[in-house]
Scaffold this motif. Sequence first.
Motif: not given
Length: 603
Positions: A503, A587, A579, A589
């Motif tokens: 990240l 996923r 996240e 974000i």
Amino acid sequence: MTADQLRDKYLRFFESKGHAVISGASLIPENDPTVLFTTAGMHPLVPYLLGEPHPAGRRLTDVQKCVRTGDIEAVGDASHLTFFEMLGNWSLGDYFKREAIEWSYEFLTSKDCLGFDPSRISVTVFAGDDGVPRDEESIAIWRGLGIPPERIHALPREDNWWGPAGQTGPCGPDTEMFIDTLKPACGTDCRPGCHCGKYLEIWNDVFMQYNKTADGRYEPLRQVNVDTGMGVERTISMLQERPSVFETELFAPLMAAIDSLAGPPVAAEVACRARRIVADHLRTATFILGDPRGGVKPGNLGANYVLRRLIRRAVRYAKLLGIGSGFARVLAEVVIDNYRHVYPELEEKRAFILAELVAEEERFEKTLSAGQREFDKVAAALRQHGQTQLSGRTAFKLYDTYGFPLEMTEELAAEQGLAVDRAGYEAAFSKHQELSRQNDATFKGGLADHGEATTRLHTATHLLQKALQIVLGDHVQQKGSNITPERLRFDFTHGEKMTPGQLAEVERIVNEQIQRNLPVTMETMTIEEARAGGAMALFTAKYGEQVKVYSAGDFSKEVCGGPHAASTGELGRFRIQKEESSSAGVRRIKAVLESRALGTPSC
Ligand code: SER
């Protein structure tokens, strides 16, 4: 008489006639969607002109900052300005024509006031048309004051009717006062209202008796009002007998600064007009950015666009004078120093004004030379083929890719004897909006709002996707995007939770691209060409369909409807907030852009 003395004399004069001195309003109108800027003193007073009681009473006087860009092409002559200060006195259902005209005349001619020679004054009145009679009352009042009939001109609605400020609202016939400059007449029909410059309009008394309704009717107002307007800049230039407003103390330091920045001399007519345009536009931009209500920054819509156009036009004319980069900030400092004793908000907002001007000048510099090359190429090709019109598509490309306001392209074209297909430009513009809408729909919810915050987040989404591919691998594919003015949300294919290290690395890469201030450019091509060129293509387009490809410098390339920021430097600091899992193998974000550090212009 200086501008400071004039403002003071005017307010004191009307105070002595029972008027309350009220402060001028913001340049950015409050609660009035019909106008982008305050273009006249009447804007903030509309509710009171319509009958609501004003807390200060029925007789008011003020100085109002105004922005009018309708006449922007005329700037460069002796008197046109896009920003000016207007002195006004107001009757809200109190006195009417007689007092208004008699006081105007007294203020203009009395030795204690402006002391103009009465023989140099001529006036115009409304000639009348369907429904509204010729203004005999004003004619009689002027005659009574000693103005001979040959200096009283009755003119049609286009000359002697004022308002409404927007589409609807208070309006009425007016009587305008002119000072004869004593220059020779331009012809036998030269008269007040003629554009040769012999007669300069100094004051306008509007008799607001009507309300224009949405269906175009003029209905009588509940009360009759007076709205008068006298421009500060013009009036002092006449009192000081200067050849133009630019020679008064309101502009002199600015003109001197422009001259000290200018390169080797250029042809006199070019220089004269260009330096006035630079001075006018940067003064206006400084006042817009320094407005206490705020909220206007260079951008692509509404008032933001007007501001952008002013700054970019100033940059272009500065170049004609050989003025180098970074000048906007220098000139704005001069404006602030010259006006802060009257408008302290300019001092309070100094850092913001300078930072915005620096940023916009830089943004424009980035695309200007590329755009100019594109323009020159097209213009040369047209000339070669004996054509006289630049297509709407080209004008739109110059706007969308290089940030050239349409009006600027038109000016550049005119310099080369070319016209621009405005209708074609409008069509390309609508098509672009349509394409954006389609694309937004594809993004399920997409960009609900094309405000600047969402535009910047949209560009950030492109950088994010590319950064994710770099850090996680090429399997990363967009699954969904949703942007609000506060944050972006991006769903993508990836099998596991991202580590804190990943990240941090994604954030670092995105911020690096922002720091590099990459230009964001757009090209139109077929979907096949886009894919072949390595663009990420997220939605299914029909075979052969034209799509837009947005590139952020050399970093990312993506099929997309836009809109986007002009360069990544506009984005501010990118920060990932969260996240998490969205669905199996996908996923999500959430990220924000934190506002840029302001007030750190590079010297
Ligand atoms: N509203 C009128 C004008 O702007 C008079 O103030 O000329």
